[in-house]
Design a protein around this motif. Structure first.
Motif, PDB file in Angstrom:
ATOM      1  N   ALA B 103       0.841  -1.214   0.000  1.00  0.00           N
ATOM      2  CA  ALA B 103       0.000   0.000   0.000  1.00  0.00           C
ATOM      3  C   ALA B 103       0.867   1.251   0.000  1.00  0.00           C
ATOM      4  CB  ALA B 103      -0.936  -0.006   1.205  1.00  0.00           C
ATOM      5  N   ALA B 104       1.934   1.214   0.783  1.00  0.00           N
ATOM      6  CA  ALA B 104       2.814   2.383   0.859  1.00  0.00           C
ATOM      7  C   ALA B 104       3.435   2.677  -0.505  1.00  0.00           C
ATOM      8  CB  ALA B 104       3.896   2.147   1.912  1.00  0.00           C
ATOM      9  N   ALA B 105       3.796   1.617  -1.232  1.00  0.00           N
ATOM     10  CA  ALA B 105       4.402   1.814  -2.552  1.00  0.00           C
ATOM     11  C   ALA B 105       3.376   2.298  -3.578  1.00  0.00           C
ATOM     12  CB  ALA B 105       5.052   0.515  -3.017  1.00  0.00           C
ATOM     13  N   ILE B 106       2.145   1.876  -3.423  1.00  0.00           N
ATOM     14  CA  ILE B 106       1.105   2.220  -4.406  1.00  0.00           C
ATOM     15  C   ILE B 106       0.636   3.668  -4.233  1.00  0.00           C
ATOM     16  CG2 ILE B 106      -1.289   1.729  -5.096  1.00  0.00           C
ATOM     17  CD1 ILE B 106      -0.624  -1.267  -4.566  1.00  0.00           C
ATOM     18  N   LYS B 107       0.638   4.158  -2.982  1.00  0.00           N
ATOM     19  CA  LYS B 107       0.106   5.495  -2.704  1.00  0.00           C
ATOM     20  C   LYS B 107       0.748   6.573  -3.562  1.00  0.00           C
ATOM     21  CE  LYS B 107      -1.905   4.986   1.832  1.00  0.00           C
ATOM     22  NZ  LYS B 107      -1.489   4.622   3.186  1.00  0.00           N
ATOM     23  N   THR B 108       2.057   6.457  -3.800  1.00  0.00           N
ATOM     24  CA  THR B 108       2.729   7.502  -4.571  1.00  0.00           C
ATOM     25  C   THR B 108       2.438   7.380  -6.068  1.00  0.00           C
ATOM     26  OG1 THR B 108       4.664   6.101  -4.769  1.00  0.00           O
ATOM     27  CG2 THR B 108       4.639   7.632  -2.926  1.00  0.00           C
ATOM     28  N   GLU B 109       1.906   6.251  -6.481  1.00  0.00           N
ATOM     29  CA  GLU B 109       1.708   6.007  -7.919  1.00  0.00           C
ATOM     30  C   GLU B 109       0.336   6.462  -8.442  1.00  0.00           C
ATOM     31  OE1 GLU B 109       3.573   4.754 -10.381  1.00  0.00           O
ATOM     32  OE2 GLU B 109       5.395   4.466  -9.205  1.00  0.00           O
ATOM     33  N   GLN B 110      -0.655   6.509  -7.569  1.00  0.00           N
ATOM     34  CA  GLN B 110      -2.005   6.914  -7.977  1.00  0.00           C
ATOM     35  C   GLN B 110      -2.534   6.152  -9.207  1.00  0.00           C
ATOM     36  OE1 GLN B 110      -3.823   9.964  -6.675  1.00  0.00           O
ATOM     37  NE2 GLN B 110      -2.445   9.662  -4.946  1.00  0.00           N
ATOM     38  N   PRO B 111      -2.569   4.844  -9.161  1.00  0.00           N
ATOM     39  CA  PRO B 111      -3.053   4.088 -10.323  1.00  0.00           C
ATOM     40  C   PRO B 111      -4.575   4.164 -10.465  1.00  0.00           C
ATOM     41  CG  PRO B 111      -2.648   2.606  -8.507  1.00  0.00           C
ATOM     42  CD  PRO B 111      -2.202   3.963  -8.037  1.00  0.00           C
ATOM     43  N   ASP B 112      -5.055   3.816 -11.661  1.00  0.00           N
ATOM     44  CA  ASP B 112      -6.502   3.712 -11.878  1.00  0.00           C
ATOM     45  C   ASP B 112      -7.012   2.343 -11.449  1.00  0.00           C
ATOM     46  OD1 ASP B 112      -6.892   6.259 -13.369  1.00  0.00           O
ATOM     47  OD2 ASP B 112      -5.432   5.296 -14.693  1.00  0.00           O
ATOM     48  N   LEU B 113      -6.108   1.357 -11.575  1.00  0.00           N
ATOM     49  CA  LEU B 113      -6.520  -0.017 -11.311  1.00  0.00           C
ATOM     50  C   LEU B 113      -5.345  -0.764 -10.691  1.00  0.00           C
ATOM     51  CD1 LEU B 113      -9.248  -1.314 -12.030  1.00  0.00           C
ATOM     52  CD2 LEU B 113      -8.216  -2.134 -14.156  1.00  0.00           C
ATOM     53  N   ILE B 114      -5.644  -1.603  -9.713  1.00  0.00           N
ATOM     54  CA  ILE B 114      -4.617  -2.472  -9.128  1.00  0.00           C
ATOM     55  C   ILE B 114      -5.103  -3.897  -9.289  1.00  0.00           C
ATOM     56  CG2 ILE B 114      -3.393  -3.102  -7.006  1.00  0.00           C
ATOM     57  CD1 ILE B 114      -4.390  -0.140  -6.116  1.00  0.00           C
ATOM     58  N   LEU B 115      -4.261  -4.733  -9.848  1.00  0.00           N
ATOM     59  CA  LEU B 115      -4.629  -6.133 -10.014  1.00  0.00           C
ATOM     60  C   LEU B 115      -3.693  -7.014  -9.189  1.00  0.00           C
ATOM     61  CD1 LEU B 115      -5.209  -6.392 -13.893  1.00  0.00           C
ATOM     62  CD2 LEU B 115      -6.811  -5.666 -12.134  1.00  0.00           C
ATOM     63  N   THR B 116      -4.274  -7.999  -8.510  1.00  0.00           N
ATOM     64  CA  THR B 116      -3.464  -9.005  -7.813  1.00  0.00           C
ATOM     65  C   THR B 116      -4.032 -10.365  -8.189  1.00  0.00           C
ATOM     66  OG1 THR B 116      -4.866  -9.270  -5.848  1.00  0.00           O
ATOM     67  CG2 THR B 116      -3.311  -7.435  -5.805  1.00  0.00           C
ATOM     68  N   GLY B 117      -3.240 -11.415  -7.959  1.00  0.00           N
ATOM     69  CA  GLY B 117      -3.797 -12.748  -8.070  1.00  0.00           C
ATOM     70  C   GLY B 117      -4.708 -12.987  -6.888  1.00  0.00           C
ATOM     71  N   LEU B 118      -5.567 -13.974  -6.947  1.00  0.00           N
ATOM     72  CA  LEU B 118      -6.522 -14.121  -5.846  1.00  0.00           C
ATOM     73  C   LEU B 118      -5.919 -14.819  -4.645  1.00  0.00           C
ATOM     74  CD1 LEU B 118      -9.467 -16.599  -6.033  1.00  0.00           C
ATOM     75  CD2 LEU B 118      -7.344 -17.048  -7.196  1.00  0.00           C
ATOM     76  N   GLN B 119      -4.893 -15.620  -4.841  1.00  0.00           N
ATOM     77  CA  GLN B 119      -4.207 -16.187  -3.689  1.00  0.00           C
ATOM     78  C   GLN B 119      -2.871 -16.738  -4.123  1.00  0.00           C
ATOM     79  OE1 GLN B 119      -7.051 -19.627  -2.951  1.00  0.00           O
ATOM     80  NE2 GLN B 119      -5.344 -20.311  -1.713  1.00  0.00           N
ATOM     81  N   THR B 120      -1.948 -16.873  -3.173  1.00  0.00           N
ATOM     82  CA  THR B 120      -0.640 -17.401  -3.541  1.00  0.00           C
ATOM     83  C   THR B 120      -0.612 -18.904  -3.314  1.00  0.00           C
ATOM     84  OG1 THR B 120       0.178 -16.899  -1.336  1.00  0.00           O
ATOM     85  CG2 THR B 120       0.629 -15.294  -3.069  1.00  0.00           C
ATOM     86  N   ASP B 121       0.268 -19.546  -4.063  1.00  0.00           N
ATOM     87  CA  ASP B 121       0.394 -20.990  -3.940  1.00  0.00           C
ATOM     88  C   ASP B 121       1.278 -21.403  -2.761  1.00  0.00           C
ATOM     89  OD1 ASP B 121      -1.202 -21.238  -6.124  1.00  0.00           O
ATOM     90  OD2 ASP B 121       0.431 -21.493  -7.552  1.00  0.00           O
ATOM     91  N   ASP B 122       1.908 -20.415  -2.084  1.00  0.00           N
ATOM     92  CA  ASP B 122       2.707 -20.794  -0.914  1.00  0.00           C
ATOM     93  C   ASP B 122       1.902 -20.598   0.382  1.00  0.00           C
ATOM     94  OD1 ASP B 122       2.873 -18.038  -1.145  1.00  0.00           O
ATOM     95  OD2 ASP B 122       5.049 -17.911  -0.994  1.00  0.00           O
ATOM     96  N   TYR B 123       1.668 -19.352   0.797  1.00  0.00           N
ATOM     97  CA  TYR B 123       0.918 -19.157   2.050  1.00  0.00           C
ATOM     98  C   TYR B 123      -0.567 -19.443   1.860  1.00  0.00           C
ATOM     99  CZ  TYR B 123       5.097 -16.403   3.231  1.00  0.00           C
ATOM    100  OH  TYR B 123       6.366 -15.961   3.436  1.00  0.00           O
TER     101      TYR B 123
END
Lengths: 326, 262
Positions: B103-123
């Motif tokens: 979140a801290a890294a994204i705040k300075t970028e002001q994107p229109d859209l943020i995409l993530t995978g829905l879950q990781t295969d490790d945790y």
């Protein structure tokens, strides 16, 4: 009445999600282990009072009913805001969920808004010195990890679908319905729900199949499906698949077994080249005889298999077909 | 449209996992890594949206030096630039901490859209994306299977259970967690690999992001990790060995005479 354990029920159009009762069983067990705790079941929505009344017979001390037009349809914002208010008012020690797709979507938002962690997708707990130690799976079910929750709570825990068996529900206690007041005036719902629909017309009802041959990534190529169809043919079995096979379009989506597909319990489940990710296993683990053939000796599918072969399926399957043809 | 894609590197599928003697984690030195499966699909989704509507795709990842491999792959496929929060000390199983740093890294970028995978295969907690949206104060939709951009908003198809779907509209900016299989993944081209070498990879430190070590210390959470171990088997499994013919005859015999499935 002060509630110690609050279970959040899940419904759509007044119909209860089948895993809610599993979460109630988890709560009953935990309540007993913690020395006889009061259990509440929270029903959220609009026009769901009939469901709430029905649930008073499910072995909980109280059914809390929270109705509002802003939670008529599920949205993460509406649900997180409503549950937060109720948890703050009731102050239970534990808030339990079944780890459904809906819970994955809003529970982390809810807990973060309360500056609390969510211990998600647990498969069991054991008591240690009067406190529960919760286990969740990591690395796609290959490794178990234990966690404890310290401090006063509320502690938020979700359990994997199938972690508790709804048949073990103790209906000895009957509760009453209490209206839980929620104030949604200040809650802005940013998600606009357009429609809810069934994606694929289910043409095959795998839940009625007696025998199923199910194929996974391990078959490597679409052409190799032919061999699997031959196996299904001699076994008089339906063919199904794990998600990646359907994602690649090798088999239609209505042949998918797992949390996003069908749930099956045939007499024979013959898993070929399926590693057994959790999302697949929840859809088939109640099958009768489970056969697993996989080259990876550490594949989680072997943990639930009755009969297992670690080896090359392209050698083993033709031999099995020949043997069955006799 | 500016899109940030969060990528995580996880041990490759079928890795042989060896648990450390102190049961704190697995031995990581002898593992190979790959981009987490649903994150791959998030990247592909971002690239397709950019190609259709214009804009840029920024990769955001955290972890040790090894994650540069994932970044290079993403840049070669067509992302414009990357942000790599390089710090080994805060590799943590706590989704809250991971989301706080992202979140801290994204705040300075002001994107229109943020995409993530829905879950990781490790945790596999399936939480980081949703928590990240909450930290950023953005609306989100989870388990997304289709995206249509509209004027100032997006329409998405979310997967529910058992073959059901929900379609919803969200104002932008928003965060979406992407389901595996939403589209077909592309391969990087030779040209893409060459061009990737010139692309920017920023490496902000925690203090660049306005965070201190104590912000990312796991100690403050009431959730305490105890140990990992190999799962105890609950079922008696009979393993068959030998040549394929032997295996087949033993297996078929058991199915006929013990399990009686015919």
């Amino acid at each position: 009445m002060s509630l110690d354990i609050l279970v959040v029920a899940e419904q759509r159009d007044g119909e209860l999600n089948r895993s809610t009762l599993e979460a109630v069983v988890a709560a009953q067990n935990l309540g007993k282990d913690l020395g006889g705790k009061e259990i509440g079941l929270l029903v959220l929505g609009q026009n769901v009072s009939d469901l709430a009344s029905e649930l008073t017979s499910k072995g909980v001390n109280e059914v809390l009913l929270a109705e509002h037009d802003k939670i008529a349809d599920y949205t993460p914002g509406g649900y997180a805001a409503a549950v937060k208010q109720i948890v703050e008012n009731e102050n239970p020690t534990y808030v339990l969920f079944s780890h459904t797709y809906m819970v994955r979507d809003y529970a982390p938002k809810l807990t973060t808004s309360m500056q609390k962690p969510l211990l998600s997708d647990c498969v069991r707990y054991v008591m240690d010195g009067g406190n529960p130690v919760f286990t969740r799976q990591v690395f796609q079910g290959k490794v178990d990890a234990d966690f404890v929750l310290e401090g006063d709570g509320p502690h938020f825990v979700s359990f994997q679908v199938g972690a508790f068996n709804a048949d073990n529900l103790d209906t000895g206690t009957s509760g009453s319905v209490r209206n839980a007041d929620i104030s949604m005036d200040d809650v802005e719902i940013r998600t606009k729900v357009l429609e809810i629909f069934e994606g694929v017309k289910q043409e095959v009802d795998l839940s009625k199949a007696e025998r199923i041959v199910s194929v996974g990534r391990g078959i490597k190529k679409e052409e190799n499906l032919e061999l699997m169809r031959d196996l299904a043919g001699v076994l008089d079995a339906e063919i199904s698949a794990s998600r990646p096979v359907c994602d690649d379009g090798w088999l239609p989506l209505d042949r998918q077994v797992g949390s996003s597909g069908q749930t099956v319990s045939p007499k024979l489940y013959f898993a070929v080249g399926i590693s057994g990710a959790i999302q697949h296993i929840v859809g088939m683990k109640n099958s009768g005889a489970i056969v697993a053939i996989n080259k990876d000796p550490h594949a989680p599918i072997f943990d639930i298999a009755d009969y297992a072969v670690v080896g090359d399926l392209f050698e083993v399957i033709p031999a099995v077909i020949a043997e069955l043809k006799g | 449209m500016k899109i940030i894609v969060c990528l995580k590197q996880v041990p490759v599928k079928d890795s042989l996992l060896k648990i450390k003697d102190d049961e704190t984690w697995v031995h990581e030195d002898d593992l190979s890594y790959e981009i987490n499966e649903s994150d791959h699909y998030a990247l592909e989704t971002a690239l397709r949206l950019k190609e259709e509507h214009g804009g840029e795709v920024v990769i955001l990842t955290m972890g040790a030096d090894r994650v540069r491999e994932a970044i290079k792959q993403g840049l070669a496929k067509g992302a414009e630039r990357a942000i790599h929060i390089n710090n080994e000390s805060f590799t943590t199983i706590d989704s809250n901490i991971n989301a706080k740093i992202l979140a801290a890294a994204i705040k300075t970028e002001q994107p229109d859209l943020i995409l993530t995978g829905l879950q990781t295969d490790d945790y596999g907690s399936a939480q980081t994306g949703v928590i990240l949206a909450e930290y950023l104060g953005l609306p989100h939709a989870g388990i997304v299977m289709e995206i249509q951009k509209q004027e100032g908003s997006i329409k998405v198809k979310r997967e529910l259970e058992s073959g059901w779907f929900q379609s919803v509209e969200l104002p932008m900016p928003a965060l979406l967690t992407i389901q595996s299989g939403i589209n077909q993944l592309r391969y990087a081209t030779i040209k893409g690999i060459m061009m990737a070498k010139k692309k920017e990879i920023k490496q902000p430190t925690l203090s660049d992001l306005g965070l201190s070590e104590s912000d990312v210390a796991p100690g403050s959470s009431s959730l305490k990790f105890q140990k990992i171990y190999v799962p105890k088997k609950t079922k008696q499994t009979q393993f068959f060995e030998g040549d394929p013919k032997d295996i087949a005859s033993q297996l078929v015999d058991k199915l006929r005479n013990e399990a009686k499935v015919f």
